[in-house]
Design a protein around this motif. Structure first.
Motif, PDB file in Angstrom:
ATOM      1  N   LEU A  83       0.822  -1.206   0.000  1.00  0.00           N
ATOM      2  CA  LEU A  83       0.000   0.000   0.000  1.00  0.00           C
ATOM      3  C   LEU A  83       0.859   1.261   0.000  1.00  0.00           C
ATOM      4  O   LEU A  83       0.538   2.240  -0.683  1.00  0.00           O
ATOM      5  CB  LEU A  83      -0.930  -0.013   1.216  1.00  0.00           C
ATOM      6  CG  LEU A  83      -2.145  -0.931   1.078  1.00  0.00           C
ATOM      7  CD1 LEU A  83      -2.806  -1.146   2.430  1.00  0.00           C
ATOM      8  CD2 LEU A  83      -3.142  -0.352   0.081  1.00  0.00           C
ATOM      9  N   VAL A  84       1.947   1.237   0.762  1.00  0.00           N
ATOM     10  CA  VAL A  84       2.848   2.391   0.792  1.00  0.00           C
ATOM     11  C   VAL A  84       3.494   2.588  -0.574  1.00  0.00           C
ATOM     12  O   VAL A  84       3.672   3.728  -1.033  1.00  0.00           O
ATOM     13  CB  VAL A  84       3.910   2.218   1.892  1.00  0.00           C
ATOM     14  CG1 VAL A  84       5.032   3.237   1.738  1.00  0.00           C
ATOM     15  CG2 VAL A  84       3.267   2.349   3.269  1.00  0.00           C
ATOM     16  N   ALA A  85       3.827   1.503  -1.246  1.00  0.00           N
ATOM     17  CA  ALA A  85       4.406   1.610  -2.585  1.00  0.00           C
ATOM     18  C   ALA A  85       3.411   2.224  -3.568  1.00  0.00           C
ATOM     19  O   ALA A  85       3.791   2.991  -4.460  1.00  0.00           O
ATOM     20  CB  ALA A  85       4.847   0.231  -3.080  1.00  0.00           C
ATOM     21  N   LEU A  86       2.133   1.911  -3.390  1.00  0.00           N
ATOM     22  CA  LEU A  86       1.089   2.461  -4.258  1.00  0.00           C
ATOM     23  C   LEU A  86       0.792   3.916  -3.928  1.00  0.00           C
ATOM     24  O   LEU A  86       0.479   4.707  -4.827  1.00  0.00           O
ATOM     25  CB  LEU A  86      -0.193   1.630  -4.133  1.00  0.00           C
ATOM     26  CG  LEU A  86      -0.155   0.218  -4.711  1.00  0.00           C
ATOM     27  CD1 LEU A  86      -1.392  -0.568  -4.278  1.00  0.00           C
ATOM     28  CD2 LEU A  86      -0.078   0.282  -6.240  1.00  0.00           C
ATOM     29  N   GLN A  87       0.874   4.257  -2.636  1.00  0.00           N
ATOM     30  CA  GLN A  87       0.545   5.612  -2.196  1.00  0.00           C
ATOM     31  C   GLN A  87       1.628   6.103  -1.227  1.00  0.00           C
ATOM     32  O   GLN A  87       1.401   6.196  -0.016  1.00  0.00           O
ATOM     33  CB  GLN A  87      -0.832   5.621  -1.529  1.00  0.00           C
ATOM     34  CG  GLN A  87      -1.962   5.196  -2.481  1.00  0.00           C
ATOM     35  CD  GLN A  87      -3.295   5.041  -1.763  1.00  0.00           C
ATOM     36  OE1 GLN A  87      -3.415   4.272  -0.816  1.00  0.00           O
ATOM     37  NE2 GLN A  87      -4.295   5.762  -2.227  1.00  0.00           N
ATOM     38  N   PRO A  88       2.812   6.403  -1.738  1.00  0.00           N
ATOM     39  CA  PRO A  88       3.964   6.694  -0.875  1.00  0.00           C
ATOM     40  C   PRO A  88       3.828   7.953  -0.020  1.00  0.00           C
ATOM     41  O   PRO A  88       4.548   8.091   0.968  1.00  0.00           O
ATOM     42  CB  PRO A  88       5.121   6.831  -1.870  1.00  0.00           C
ATOM     43  CG  PRO A  88       4.478   7.127  -3.183  1.00  0.00           C
ATOM     44  CD  PRO A  88       3.178   6.417  -3.162  1.00  0.00           C
ATOM     45  N   SER A  89       2.931   8.857  -0.381  1.00  0.00           N
ATOM     46  CA  SER A  89       2.769  10.083   0.392  1.00  0.00           C
ATOM     47  C   SER A  89       1.520  10.069   1.264  1.00  0.00           C
ATOM     48  O   SER A  89       1.138  11.105   1.814  1.00  0.00           O
ATOM     49  CB  SER A  89       2.721  11.298  -0.553  1.00  0.00           C
ATOM     50  OG  SER A  89       3.929  11.427  -1.269  1.00  0.00           O
ATOM     51  N   ASP A  90       0.917   8.912   1.400  1.00  0.00           N
ATOM     52  CA  ASP A  90      -0.309   8.792   2.187  1.00  0.00           C
ATOM     53  C   ASP A  90       0.056   8.521   3.649  1.00  0.00           C
ATOM     54  O   ASP A  90       0.593   7.461   3.978  1.00  0.00           O
ATOM     55  CB  ASP A  90      -1.173   7.657   1.636  1.00  0.00           C
ATOM     56  CG  ASP A  90      -2.565   7.639   2.237  1.00  0.00           C
ATOM     57  OD1 ASP A  90      -2.669   7.569   3.483  1.00  0.00           O
ATOM     58  OD2 ASP A  90      -3.554   7.676   1.479  1.00  0.00           O
ATOM     59  N   VAL A  91      -0.241   9.475   4.516  1.00  0.00           N
ATOM     60  CA  VAL A  91       0.118   9.344   5.929  1.00  0.00           C
ATOM     61  C   VAL A  91      -0.578   8.145   6.572  1.00  0.00           C
ATOM     62  O   VAL A  91       0.023   7.443   7.403  1.00  0.00           O
ATOM     63  CB  VAL A  91      -0.218  10.650   6.685  1.00  0.00           C
ATOM     64  CG1 VAL A  91      -0.091  10.462   8.193  1.00  0.00           C
ATOM     65  CG2 VAL A  91       0.702  11.777   6.222  1.00  0.00           C
ATOM     66  N   GLN A  92      -1.828   7.890   6.199  1.00  0.00           N
ATOM     67  CA  GLN A  92      -2.553   6.773   6.800  1.00  0.00           C
ATOM     68  C   GLN A  92      -1.920   5.441   6.439  1.00  0.00           C
ATOM     69  O   GLN A  92      -1.820   4.543   7.285  1.00  0.00           O
ATOM     70  CB  GLN A  92      -4.012   6.781   6.350  1.00  0.00           C
ATOM     71  CG  GLN A  92      -4.861   5.683   6.997  1.00  0.00           C
ATOM     72  CD  GLN A  92      -4.891   5.797   8.506  1.00  0.00           C
ATOM     73  OE1 GLN A  92      -5.346   6.802   9.045  1.00  0.00           O
ATOM     74  NE2 GLN A  92      -4.391   4.787   9.218  1.00  0.00           N
ATOM     75  N   ARG A  93      -1.470   5.291   5.206  1.00  0.00           N
ATOM     76  CA  ARG A  93      -0.820   4.030   4.802  1.00  0.00           C
ATOM     77  C   ARG A  93       0.467   3.817   5.594  1.00  0.00           C
ATOM     78  O   ARG A  93       0.761   2.705   6.053  1.00  0.00           O
ATOM     79  CB  ARG A  93      -0.508   4.033   3.300  1.00  0.00           C
ATOM     80  CG  ARG A  93      -1.681   4.253   2.379  1.00  0.00           C
ATOM     81  CD  ARG A  93      -2.801   3.265   2.605  1.00  0.00           C
ATOM     82  NE  ARG A  93      -3.864   3.439   1.637  1.00  0.00           N
ATOM     83  CZ  ARG A  93      -5.169   3.376   1.912  1.00  0.00           C
ATOM     84  NH1 ARG A  93      -5.554   3.156   3.167  1.00  0.00           N
ATOM     85  NH2 ARG A  93      -6.072   3.529   0.976  1.00  0.00           N
ATOM     86  N   LEU A  94       1.247   4.877   5.750  1.00  0.00           N
ATOM     87  CA  LEU A  94       2.480   4.765   6.525  1.00  0.00           C
ATOM     88  C   LEU A  94       2.189   4.498   7.993  1.00  0.00           C
ATOM     89  O   LEU A  94       2.891   3.715   8.643  1.00  0.00           O
ATOM     90  CB  LEU A  94       3.299   6.048   6.375  1.00  0.00           C
ATOM     91  CG  LEU A  94       3.996   6.240   5.025  1.00  0.00           C
ATOM     92  CD1 LEU A  94       4.402   7.687   4.836  1.00  0.00           C
ATOM     93  CD2 LEU A  94       5.206   5.321   4.906  1.00  0.00           C
ATOM     94  N   THR A  95       1.140   5.115   8.510  1.00  0.00           N
ATOM     95  CA  THR A  95       0.767   4.899   9.912  1.00  0.00           C
ATOM     96  C   THR A  95       0.339   3.461  10.144  1.00  0.00           C
ATOM     97  O   THR A  95       0.683   2.852  11.167  1.00  0.00           O
ATOM     98  CB  THR A  95      -0.369   5.863  10.312  1.00  0.00           C
ATOM     99  OG1 THR A  95       0.082   7.219  10.128  1.00  0.00           O
ATOM    100  CG2 THR A  95      -0.758   5.670  11.767  1.00  0.00           C
TER     101      THR A  95
END
Length: 201
Positions: A83-95
């Motif tokens: 998911l982080v690879a798909l949306q690297p700037s998404d704070v929720q994915r990183l969280t």
């Protein structure tokens, strides 16, 4: 077909009183999430439901079969990485990914620092990315806490890297508290920082 998130909520409600029933809900959520993620892989919400389902399964194994829990956490983290690879700037994915790393690391620390350390390293890396997107006090202190945890594992293993981890953690604290008063109720951070201070003398 019930939504995985709804089944997960049902599992959470039963979690404290009937763990077996809770696991049943999580298993149903996992099966549906797997099906939806396979049928429509472009919908990232389905993939997130799948990751959360894996994490919930991990939690049900945590007390009695920790090795099984570790395998589930690893699967959840793998999905989180996708998911982080798909949306690297998404704070929720990183969280989400950071939370999976936290659960996996805490399962092994402090008894098995050699197993916890890779998870802590991943956590530090994710926390750094979050600070890059959000420089708030909360995110910077979270990175500081991760660094102390990593330093503690490294110190237990007798690794020289512990000093650098501890020093960076304390430097972040000093930078934050120079701008605003230290929260006296942040007992977790204060306890972790004391570990670093004792190590560094």
């Amino acid at each position: 077909m019930p939504a995985p998130a709804h089944l997960i909520k049902l599992g959470d409600l039963d979690g404290r009183t009937d763990p077996a029933r809770a696991r049943g809900w999580y298993e149903q959520a996992l099966a549906i999430a797997e099906r939806l993620a396979t049928l429509e892989p472009e919908i990232t919400g389905y993939l997130r439901d799948l990751g959360i389902s894996h994490r919930k399964m991990s939690d049900t194994h945590r007390a009695e079969t920790p090795e099984e829990a570790s395998r589930w956490y690893a699967r959840a983290a793998e999905i989180g990485e996708k998911l982080v690879a798909l949306q690297p700037s998404d704070v929720q994915r990183l969280t989400d990914l950071l939370f999976y790393c936290d659960r996996a690391a805490s399962l092994k620390e402090p008894a098995s620092p050699e197993v916890a350390r890779p998870w802590l390293q991943r956590g530090v890396a994710v926390a750094r990315r979050l600070v890059g997107l959000d420089t708030s006090t909360g995110q910077r202190l979270a990175l500081s806490r991760w660094l102390v945890r990593l330093g503690t594992a490294e110190a237990t293993l007798g690794l020289p890297e512990a000093e650098a981890s501890y020093r960076e953690a304390l430097a972040i604290r000093e930078a934050v508290t120079a701008a605003e008063p230290e929260d006296p109720w942040d007992l977790v951070s204060r306890a972790l920082w004391r570990l670093a201070e004792r190590y560094l003398g």
